[in-house]
Enzyme design. Structure first.
Site: not given
Ligand code: IDC
Length: 629
Positions: A325, A413
């Site tokens: 992302e 995702e």
């Molecule tokens: C989130 C995880 C969370 C973690 C955070 C930071 O769920 O536990 O603390 O990342 O690393 C994304 C990302 C994905 C995110 C997810 C939700 O690709 O890594 O995971 N998210 O925030 N993009 C949109 C949402």
């Protein structure tokens, strides 16, 4: 008396004639019997050199065929429900050997298993179905494509270092990685083979449209235990998934920020190996996030994908996702130039594997990429990510625009909660998304295969299993997923059923009213900072607040650097924040800029900054201060 008279005289006696005839007859009988006995003994000699006799049924086992995996009982043992006659045990009826039936001595599980063939996604109530995933011989349909670079038999990180898991101790040690064999039998990859991109869609080896519907791991540095053969088998057989995504974070203690590179890479290799054995498609995800611009770690990305594409060039089931992302305001042209460099390296090694390219704004700007896609290569796709609690028609319309402009989109995702990965789930929107993606034949991978205390974790935090999850073990998103994929979970025990009733929403399910005092604005000259609450919910032992921060510079010159210090009424903690740095000491939280929002131009503002804080108490903001340096 002459000789002839003598013979005549002898023969004239009738008794002599009878005696002679009897003698001749017996001699003939003896000779014939002798020949028969000699032949029989010859045959017996021949058969005693042959391990497979017509009287004996031998079911070839993986152990015999593949001694390299014999240390792993899970892999080598024939399925429990497959009665494998022991060599040497005569059966009442002579059973012809496989070799006699077929000119190709390739046993399929259908031939040695008298029970009906299970199809993947179906759950047999009794012993586990076998898919014949590890076979002694290569897939006859693609005899030359056996993987060449075999990941070595190294235990997974979970087994080697269970303490790296923050919340879970694996209940079963992970199995060592066997040499991957080509899948045969009814697995997704065996059925559909090498996939390719045709127009905006994925097609299988027969040119038929195909969708990947699978599950993404959480960050491999935090939840290595779920890179596990047993878990992957469960998501295939019980959840109905056909693909898995290996999210290797680059930042946050991941591959490019102090993580153990060798361990992380080994986890990726283990994951590919398990997926390959099980006939699942697998995405190797270079999970950039808080590093914003993929160019930040471009050299590392190139070296990593060079190695991966050399290893997996002959694998039909491997996808490369080169930047999860891009965000923080990075432009498509910067992402595109990164993509062109990485793709060139992958394509030198692997001319066919599908490559997924992330798009700006957390992989939402597929419409922008569609105006200027990467040229000169086949089998490229573009990532669109959504969280159904946050992203609705606005993002669906971006997807529609992109696809209608001819861009192949892959939802590598998504979640059904909000974009923080937490908060309440929105099943209505999630179902709309699924129908929408299906209508365009788009593939989708859900976030995340872990038991973290957050709504997007499919597994509940208190569940320490690695497979056999019941409804009681899954969060709302997990239960929704299995239903949506048409999977079938094992039955719950009575106690689990009761517990589930008490715990309807799962993690992140129950919203609480936004308490007073959590939103505050503070001024410092021309600079205004507002900390506000975007969402709140209860966890088992804490209250969660998703906070957002905007900073506005009303001055006539640009602001170069800022810090926001917030003092709460009670201690807080966080492990999820974006577009900022966070440090917390007890009740005091300090927010600092990311590289891209350090400078705020005259008359502009920065938003998108956010974090989730947890506290045992209902929170209030005691004070807030913005420093302009
Ligand atoms: C989130 C995880 C969370 C973690 C955070 C930071 O769920 O536990 O603390 O990342 O690393 C994304 C990302 C994905 C995110 C997810 C939700 O690709 O890594 O995971 N998210 O925030 N993009 C949109 C949402």
């Amino acid at each position: 008396m002459s000789k002839s008279e003598g013979r005549k005289g002898f023969l004239a006696d009738k008794r002599n004639v009878v005696l002679l005839s009897a003698l001749i007859f017996m001699t003939i009988v003896a000779v014939v019997l002798g020949i028969l006995l000699w032949k029989k003994s010859e045959d017996n000699n021949k058969n005693s050199n042959n391990p497979v006799t017509p009287q004996v049924t031998v079911a070839p086992t993986d152990t015999e065929a593949s001694p390299t995996v014999s240390a792993t009982p899970e892999v080598t043992a024939p399925a429990d429900d497959t009665p494998t006659p022991v060599a040497g045990t005569p059966t009442p009826e002579a059973t012809p050997t496989t070799a006699e039936i077929s000119p190709e001595p390739t046993p399929t599980y259908g031939e040695v298993t008298p029970t009906p063939e299970p199809t993947y996604g179906e759950v047999s109530p009794t012993p586990e179905p076998t898919y014949g995933e590890v076979t002694p011989t290569p897939d006859p349909s693609e005899p030359t494509k056996a993987p060449t670079a075999a990941p070595t038999a190294t235990p997974t990180q979970a087994a080697a270092n269970p303490t790296t898991a923050p919340t879970t101790t694996p209940t079963t040690p992970a199995t060592p990685t066997p040499t991957p064999a080509k899948s045969t039998g009814k697995t997704p990859a065996a059925d559909h083979g090498r996939l390719s991109v045709k127009g905006t869609r994925i097609v299988d080896k027969n040119g038929k449209e195909f969708q990947l519907k699978g599950v993404s791991t959480h960050g491999l540095q935090w939840f290595p235990q779920f890179v596990c053969r047993e878990t992957f088998k469960c998501i295939r057989d019980e959840w109905g998934a056909n693909a898995v995504r290996l999210a290797m974070y680059t930042d946050e203690g991941g591959y490019c920020s102090g993580g153990d590179k060798a361990k992380l890479k080994q986890l990726v290799k283990d994951g590919v190996s398990y997926a390959t054995e099980l006939g699942l498609y697998v995405i190797i995800d270079w999970h950039i996030l808080h590093d914003y611009d993929p160019n930040t770690n471009k050299a590392e990305a190139i070296a990593f994908f060079d190695e991966m594409s050399k290893l997996y060039k002959d694998y039909d089931n491997v996808f490369y996702e080169i930047c999860n992302e891009p965000n923080g305001g990075v432009s498509w042209s910067r992402v595109k130039s990164y993509a062109e460099e990485v793709i060139a390296v992958i394509r030198k090694n692997d001319p066919k594997g599908i490559i997924i390219i992330g798009t700006p704004t957390w992989s939402q700007d597929v419409d922008i990429a569609a105006k200027d896609p990467v040229k000169g290569y086949d089998n490229l796709m573009y990532a669109l990510h959504f969280y159904a609690g946050t992203h609705k028609d606005n993002i669906r319309s971006k997807m529609k625009t992109a696809i209608e402009a001819g861009l192949p989109v892959f939802v590598s995702e998504y979640g059904i909660c909000d974009a923080s990965g937490n908060g309440a789930c929105n099943e209505t929107e999630a179902n709309k998304w699924v129908a929408f993606m299906d209508s365009y034949g788009v593939s989708y991978m859900i976030w995340n295969l872990a038991n973290k205390n957050e709504s997007s974790s499919l597994i509940k935090q208190n569940c320490k299993k690695l497979s056999g999850f019941t409804e009681a073990d899954l969060n709302q998103e997990g239960r929704w997923l299995v239903k949506m994929l048409g999977g079938k979970l094992p039955e719950m025990t009575k106690e689990e059923l009761e517990k589930l009733k008490d715990d309807a929403g799962g993690s992140g399910g129950g919203d609480v009213a936004v308490p007073d005092g959590i939103e505050k604005t503070v001024k410092n000259g021309n600079v205004t900072a507002t900390l506000y609450t975007a969402n709140t919910w209860n966890e088992t032992a804490s209250k969660c607040y998703q906070l957002g921060l905007t900073i506005e510079n009303a001055g006539s010159s640009s602001l170069n650097g800022w810090t926001v210090v917030v003092t709460f009424n009670a201690p807080v903690s966080t492990d999820n924040f974006w577009c900022c740095g966070v440090s917390i000491k007890d009740k005091v939280m300090t927010l600092t800029p990311a590289d891209f929002n350090k400078t705020i131009g005259a008359g502009s503002q920065t938003s998108d900054i956010g974090l989730i804080v947890q506290s045992k108490s209902l929170l209030k903001i005691e004070s807030i201060e913005v420093k302009t340096k």
